[in-house]
Design a protein around this motif. Structure first.
Motif, PDB file in Angstrom:
ATOM      1  N   TYR C 467      -8.549  48.747 -36.569  1.00 25.04           N
ATOM      2  CA  TYR C 467      -8.209  50.154 -36.427  1.00 25.04           C
ATOM      3  C   TYR C 467      -6.710  50.262 -36.385  1.00 25.04           C
ATOM      4  O   TYR C 467      -6.049  49.245 -36.153  1.00 25.04           O
ATOM      5  CB  TYR C 467      -8.939  50.730 -35.211  1.00 25.04           C
ATOM      6  CG  TYR C 467      -8.052  51.025 -34.019  1.00 25.04           C
ATOM      7  CD1 TYR C 467      -7.537  49.980 -33.239  1.00 25.04           C
ATOM      8  CD2 TYR C 467      -7.733  52.341 -33.684  1.00 25.04           C
ATOM      9  CE1 TYR C 467      -6.726  50.247 -32.150  1.00 25.04           C
ATOM     10  CE2 TYR C 467      -6.916  52.601 -32.594  1.00 25.04           C
ATOM     11  CZ  TYR C 467      -6.408  51.557 -31.835  1.00 25.04           C
ATOM     12  OH  TYR C 467      -5.609  51.814 -30.776  1.00 25.04           O
ATOM     13  N   CYS C 469      -8.363  53.542 -38.349  1.00 18.09           N
ATOM     14  CA  CYS C 469      -9.074  53.701 -39.613  1.00 18.09           C
ATOM     15  C   CYS C 469      -8.309  54.691 -40.482  1.00 18.09           C
ATOM     16  O   CYS C 469      -7.533  55.505 -39.971  1.00 18.09           O
ATOM     17  CB  CYS C 469     -10.485  54.198 -39.362  1.00 18.09           C
ATOM     18  SG  CYS C 469     -11.442  53.045 -38.348  1.00 18.09           S
ATOM     19  N   CYS C 474     -14.470  55.696 -41.519  1.00 19.18           N
ATOM     20  CA  CYS C 474     -14.068  54.672 -40.549  1.00 19.18           C
ATOM     21  C   CYS C 474     -14.619  53.304 -40.932  1.00 19.18           C
ATOM     22  O   CYS C 474     -15.113  52.548 -40.090  1.00 19.18           O
ATOM     23  CB  CYS C 474     -14.541  55.027 -39.137  1.00 19.18           C
ATOM     24  SG  CYS C 474     -13.902  56.583 -38.532  1.00 19.18           S
TER      25      CYS C 474
END
Lengths: 298, 218, 869
Positions: C467, C469, C474
């Motif tokens: 992350y 994202c 995601c």
């Protein structure tokens, strides 16, 4: 028929029966062509042909010319006419004479044709010689049983191929014929109407016994035939059976018959009884035609 | 002369309805008219119940109830075993339809003629051209003809029905799992005769005595 | 009766490819006087059923052309309000106006961030053709990965878990039995060979022949309908509990019978890799390769050390490496499986213990471990047992464990990509003789196969969650999802906020023939999540999604009007024949002129790309994808070509001198070598059955969740290397009130919901007892007082309900109710479909906990209560 709910109306094409399209020939499947929509003409055609022939038959015994003429007309004009209305291609009706060797319908057409000609000759010539009478009697009985005979030969419909179908149809034709006959006597003030009542009393009972025998016999004929009878006695057709055949076709005529039991006959009551048994007989024919079902294929 | 018949291998069939729909396209059948159907049911009880799938069509019976019932001779048995309908002779009494224990006949009337695949939206080009290519007669009874046209045209070209696609019924060639086998019942060497013998082919409702030409193997 | 020949000026057959589902069977269309009137299969092609056979819905495809409801011109929504039951007040507009508006909006968004554009397509071809071009079309817009796709068509019911495992094990999209040589087939919630799934008719044809030959086919399914109804043995099972039975069978094979294909396990799986205490691989410091123990040399080596013979890879034993204790991970499996007894599995799945044991015994007895078969002069291991799954069993919140345990059964006996065993679709496609283009899989990290083609997302190599994202899917976090579930998730905003995606909220959707609003899960959630976008959809009619949220609807051509060279070239990995049959590739040739002003969506794609200014980039990507090296054939910067013109070049590249012949006949055929079918022992790959990467994924994911304060419920225990039992969310929601599990299944007549609008299919659907109805076990219905024809409501715990007509059946598990997919439609643009059947999808709750935490599959069964109207 049950009322179709909203979802059913959207999802399923109407089959004209309580079955959904996916139940066709998987559950016992009612015949429709000879009763629904234009099929109702066939019921009327059979009815008129047979009562006309019934009246002719009874009139023959009494050499009652008015009865003969009326019987002949009802059978041929009303019965025959409605028959033709039922056909998909009425102008080809003559072709129905082509297959008497195998087709009951074709044989029926021949008999009707012969009856038409012979009856016309008899009415015009008033020939009531024993030979002619026997021929006309047999022809009348054949015509009386024409409709049910056509149905009876259909092995695919167990309710129709039951053994009591033919006796029932003959008795029904004779019974209504005799009621019409008695009514004609009564309105014309003919004293014979009085003495004829005994036949009415007998035939009413015989007719109803025949109905019961038909039910009993058919119920025990096969699984599908049993379903037909259940439909009559417990299902959608029960109202026609109890209301039409039992009440209108038997109980009420029985009451009237009992009322006249002491010999005090009355044209009004005879007419009423005739109207009732007309209705009762049509109900009887309707439920027999309507209740016939095909055996599922799987 | 051959006697055409069909074997339907129920074990192969997966109920995809190709036979039903191909038949409709082959003959331009109007909405809700079927010369070929698939019946789906069940036998037995949970958990050992069995799904039943039976494609059905006209059985082209050797002793056809419809042929006997027809008062005009419009429905007749051809020499090759096909039960045919001559629309020009049919009077529309429906005795044939009523007599058929397999209920494979349809009465074609104005209502069916006017029915639209897209109700209320007019007939499609497909329906319009169908009326020209494959016309039906109102007030007569119709049913599966074993694709007589294909068989006849095929034979004229020297092809063999059941072996060559062009000469075989549309439903046979349409089946994606080879569940339909067409051929000559009178030829004991034909594939269908062999299958009927080997796999104990069964007819639907033999008790009616109509001697169907369609057999089922499982 | 004869044809009126004098009125016919044209009567011809045109070869093309069926577009009614995603199988793409060969088909030909009879055209009379310009009117398509009949469809059949093509006898000369094995792309499809027996001979010229084609399934019913394929034959019915005719009506896609004839439907008067086809859109003839672009439509613009004039009512700004969106939602269910809102009249969009469509206005017809000109193509130029529509395309200008679309491209202007796109350009503006792209200046900011191209990730604000979502793409979507479908998995059937009512309107589709070139399947996978969408994914690299999106790349031309600067969208790097699969995070910007909303899954259409089969939605997340389809196969995130099945595709992941198919890719990892077989380098293929899906799996099927080797019908030709198998003797014993286990099907788990799959209808392969009975009308659905990839290559439906190829499988149906091969299965029919196999069944006639005497194959035993055992189907685990909540209902005995399409697959179960045709099986030699149908086993009623509760949805989502296949894992339990699979693990019990695996335990029987390994620990009770102890009859396994040791050589296969040593040579072809990663079970020989050494693991430390925590379950992770011990890797070579220099090469980072996993280590194995060579029993002959009595030493630890890297897994692909050529000096080790297959039989010398240790499966068991305790070793030490650099002072660290280690053992082959096979030992972990062996111990792990011991807990899964048939009695335990029976309690979970309701399958009787005796049945589990009998099937397990049959499996081992039929596996013929050690036997070989010689085909075409080549000898292969012969394992005539096959265990396959697809949409049904894998569509659960424990999806990856479902598919992994079903696969494990085949692994233990070595029945993978060998005659008689479990096959992937072809993983390799060599050149057409004289052509240039081929697709060959590679051996990737840790010896795992890297598929030669895969849609949207390569299953290998894997990437641990990271992350922030960068896209609304995601996919950096859910790194194993073929296509992401996040766009549909109720807590989407929370998730995107936590994972740093709030700045790339989607502003526009560009899609083809999709109905994603109603075909996935809770309709209201989908509406909330997508309604604020500017929605441009291409379709042949106005469907529910178009009507509810579409801003511009563009009229596409149907497959019968398409001139599409690209529909099948890359489809071998999911729609060719998995069996030993010649290669076949089909084109879509136009059968009729486009309806109204409809345009093939590929030409619209090109037009939009040109207007947006990314056409050159797209050309570059096409050159790259097809590896075109011939300068004459390359698509050059500045060229503006139609899809057909592009096809002229690419087909020359693919087919060489035969191009014109192939275009003329509509398909190409060439010999498939037997080693391209049974490739397992010819390729130095190892199946990653021990999914060690999930241990690392779990650590990474948990760290991210901790760092971001992510508090939504996710079953992190599922991130484990061995298939294990987890209760599906639907089971967890069962109680005394919501006491039934509703599930959906595919009907042979229907492809998602597009087929509901076809009147020829509609007619026969009405004659099919289970297609438009809700099915209940007869005993259950009696107990609850329901009978055939009753209208009932199904309601989930979240208050969503749907009604339908009851059809009772014996062949259904007494704790479930079945609905065939995607009925319950209401779009005004599809009057035939309107109101038919019941919609199952809307009943699926869409909270994150209802999704498989690893693959993103949605839980496709749901706890419901039922009551009368």
């Amino acid at each position: 028929m049950k009322k179709r709910n909203e979802l059913e109306k959207i999802m399923f094409h109407p089959t004209g029966t309580d079955l959904k399209p996916y139940e066709w020939m998987i559950s016992a499947t009612p015949q429709q062509e000879w009763i629904d929509k234009k099929g109702i003409f066939l019921l009327l055609a059979f009815f008129f042909t047979e009562i006309g022939a019934g009246l002719y038959f009874i009139s023959l015994f009494y050499q009652y010319r008015t009865g003969l003429i009326l019987g002949w007309l009802i059978s041929l004009i009303l019965g025959g006419g409605v028959h033709v209305l039922y056909l998909g291609n009425p102008f080809r009706a003559w072709r129905m004479l082509m297959k008497p060797q195998t087709s009951e319908l074709s044989r029926g057409m021949w008999i009707i044709g012969i009856f038409a000609v012979a009856g016309f000759v008899q009415i015009v010539t008033s020939n009531f010689g024993p030979v002619f009478n026997v021929i006309m009697g047999i022809l009348s009985l054949l015509i009386i049983s024409h409709g049910f005979m056509t149905m009876n030969v259909i092995r695919a419909l167990a309710a129709w191929s039951s053994t009591m179908v033919i006796p029932l149809s003959i008795i029904s034709g004779v019974w209504i014929g005799c009621q019409m006959f008695q009514f004609m006597l009564a309105v014309s003030g003919n004293q014979m109407a009085q003495s004829f009542e005994i036949w009415s009393q007998i035939l009413l009972i015989v007719y109803f016994v025949c109905v019961l025998l038909y039910i009993w016999g058919t119920y025990h004929a096969s699984e599908t035939a049993e379903k037909s009878i259940s439909l009559m006695l417990k299902g959608d057709l029960a109202k026609y059976f109890y209301g039409g055949v039992v009440l209108i076709g038997f109980m009420l005529p029985l009451l009237i018959t009992l009322k006249m039991w002491d010999g005090d006959i009355n044209a009004g009551l005879i007419f009423l009884r005739l109207a009732l048994i007309f209705a009762g007989d049509i109900a009887m024919r309707y439920i027999i035609m309507k209740s016939a079902m095909y055996q599922p294929l799987i | 002369m051959a006697r055409w018949g069909m074997v339907i291998d129920v074990k192969r069939c997966i109920a995809c309805w190709s036979c039903t729909i191909s038949c409709k396209e082959e003959h331009f059948l109007p909405p809700n008219v079927f010369w070929n159907r698939v019946l789906i049911g069940e036998a037995g009880k949970f958990p050992t119940s069995r799904k039943l799938i039976y494609p059905v069509l006209c059985n082209h019976c050797a002793d056809a109830a419809c042929v006997d019932a027809c008062p005009t001779g419009a429905t007749y048995k051809r020499e090759d075993g096909i039960v045919a309908v001559d629309y020009d002779k049919c009077v529309g009494c429906r005795a044939c339809l009523i007599s058929c224990p397999y209920q494979q006949r349809t009465y074609y009337d104005e209502e069916k003629k006017n029915a639209e695949y897209f109700p209320g939206q007019g007939k499609t080009e497909y329906e319009k051209i169908g009326e020209k290519l494959y016309p039906f007669t109102c007030g007569t009874v119709m049913k599966c003809n074993f694709c007589t046209e294909r068989i006849e045209e095929g034979l004229e070209k020297g092809l063999t029905p059941g072996t060559d696609d062009e000469a075989s019924p549309a439903c046979v060639i349409a089946c994606p799992v080879g569940a339909r086998i067409f051929g000559d019942l009178d030829d004991s060497e034909s594939e269908i005769s062999r299958l009927i013998m080997e796999k104990n082919g069964k007819q639907l409702h033999p008790e009616f005595g109509t001697e169907p030409a369609v057999y089922y193997i499982d | 009766m004869t044809y009126k020949t004098d009125e016919i000026w044209e009567d011809k057959w045109v070869n093309t490819t069926c577009g009614v589902c995603y199988c793409g069977c060969a088909c030909r269309v009879r055209v009379v006087n310009g009117v398509p009137v009949k469809i059949e299969g093509i006898k000369e092609s094995t792309m499809g059923g027996t001979g010229a056979g084609l399934c019913g819905k394929g034959v019915a495809g005719l009506m896609y052309y004839h439907d008067p409801n086809r859109i003839k011109k672009p439509l613009r929504r004039t009512n700004p309000e969106k939602g269910f039951g809102v009249d969009p007040k469509w206005k017809e507009i000109e193509w130029d106006e529509a395309l200008e508006e679309i491209s202007t909006r796109m350009k503006k968004i792209m200046e900011d961030n191209p990730n604000k554009i979502l793409f979507t397509n479908q998995t059937m071809r009512a309107s589709d053709g070139p399947h996978n071009h969408l994914y690299f079309y999106a790349k031309a817009f600067g969208i790097p990965n699969n995070g910007n796709f909303i899954i259409g068509g089969g939605s997340l019911h389809c196969g995130n878990a099945a595709h992941m495992l198919g890719g990892l094990i077989h380098g293929a999209w899906s799996i099927a039995p080797d019908w030709r040589y198998t003797k014993y087939v286990l099907k788990w919630g799959s209808s392969k060979g009975t009308g659905s799934g990839h290559s439906a008719l190829i499988n149906a044809r091969l299965r029919a022949d196999g069944i006639r030959r005497g194959i035993k086919e055992i189907v685990f399914d909540p209902m005995g309908n399409f697959a179960g109804g045709k099986a030699t043995q149908w086993v009623a099972i509760l949805p989502g509990t296949d894992t339990a039975v699979g693990l019990a069978i695996a335990n029987y094979i390994l620990n009770t019978r102890g009859e396994i294909d040791e050589l296969y396990l040593r040579a072809k799986t990663n079970f020989v890799y050494l693991i430390r205490e925590d379950g992770t691989f011990i890797r070579d410091k220099e090469t980072d390769k996993p280590l194995v123990f060579d029993e002959k040399a009595k030493t630890i080596k890297v897994f692909d050390d050529p000096s080790i013979a297959f039989e010398d890879f240790a499966l068991e034993g305790d070793y030490e490496h650099n002072g660290e204790k280690c053992r082959p991970c096979f030992m972990a499996l062996k111990e792990h499986l011991k807990q899964f007894t048939p009695e335990w599995a029976s309690k979970i799945s309701t399958v009787p213990v005796a049945t589990i044991l009998e099937i397990a015994k049959g499996w081992v007895d039929n596996a013929q471990i050690g036997s070989t078969i010689t085909i075409e002069g080549q000898t292969f291991p012969y394992r005539p047992v096959s265990s396959v799954t697809f949409r049904g069993s894998q569509g659960h919140s424990n999806g990856i464990h479902q598919v992994a345990s079903i696969d494990l059964i085949s692994q233990l006996v070595g029945a993978e990509d060998v005659p008689g065993g479990t096959m992937g679709w072809p993983s390799r496609r060599p050149k057409y003789p004289g052509g240039q283009y081929e697709r060959m899989p590679k051996v990737g990290k840790d010896g795992v196969i890297v598929p030669s083609v895969f849609y949207s997302h390569d299953p290998w190599p894997v990437h641990p969650p990271t992350y922030p994202c960068t896209n609304s899917g995601c996919v950096e976090f859910w790194s194993h999802s073929t296509l992401s579930h996040i766009p549909y998730v109720k807590e989407k905003n929370y998730i995107q906020e936590k994972f740093g995606v709030e700045k790339v909220q989607p502003e526009m959707i560009f899609g083809i023939a999709v109905n994603f609003l109603i075909s996935q899960s809770d309709w209201d959630v989908a509406l909330d999540n997508f309604k604020d976008c500017f929605v441009v959809l291409m379709d042949i009619w106005v469907n529910e999604t178009d009507q509810a949220i579409g801003d511009i609807i563009l009229p596409d051509t149907s497959y019968l009007e398409k001139d599409t060279w690209s529909s099948e070239i890359d489809s071998f990995f999911f729609s060719g024949s998995p069996s030993y049959e010649d290669w076949y590739v089909h084109l879509q040739k136009p059968v009729a002129k486009p309806v109204g002003e409809s345009r093939d969506f590929m030409n619209v794609y090109l037009d939009v790309a040109n207007r947006v200014g990314v056409l050159d980039k797209y050309h570059e990507l096409l050159n790259e994808y097809y590896s075109i090296t011939d300068e004459k054939l390359k698509l050059k910067p500045g060229e503006v070509l139609t899809w057909k013109e592009i096809g002229e070049r690419i087909l020359t590249w693919v087919y060489g001198n035969d191009k014109e012949k192939i275009q003329e006949q509509g398909f190409a055929t060439w010999h498939k070598e037997i080693e391209d079918v049974y490739w397992r022992w010819n390729m130095p790959t190892r199946c990653p059955v021990y999914m060690e990467f999930l241990i690392h994924d779990r650590r990474a994911a948990e760290k991210i969740m901790k760092d971001t304060g992510f508090e939504l419920e996710m079953e992190m225990d599922q991130y484990g290397p061995l298939p294990n039992w987890f209760w599906p969310t639907s089971h967890k929601e069962l109680d005394n009130e919501f006491d039934l599990l509703a599930f959906s299944y595919r009907d042979i007549l229907h492809t998602n919901n597009s087929t509901f609008q076809n009147p020829l299919i509609d007619e026969v659907s009405q004659m099919s007892p289970y297609t438009f109805t809700i099915t209940l076990n007869k005993g259950l219905a009696d107990e609850k007082g329901f009978k055939d024809g009753d209208i009932i409501w199904m309601e989930n715990k979240y208050g969503t309900k749907e009604n339908g007509i009851v059809k009772t059946m014996e062949a259904q598990h007494p704790k479930v109710l079945g609905v065939c997919g995607q009925g319950g439609l209401w779009a005004d643009g599809r009057p035939i479909a309107k109101g038919k059947g019941s919609n199952f999808c809307k009943l699926l709750p869409s909270y994150l906990r209802h999704y498989d935490p690893i693959t993103g599959n949605i839980e496709t069964s749901v706890a419901v209560k039922i009551y009368k109207d």
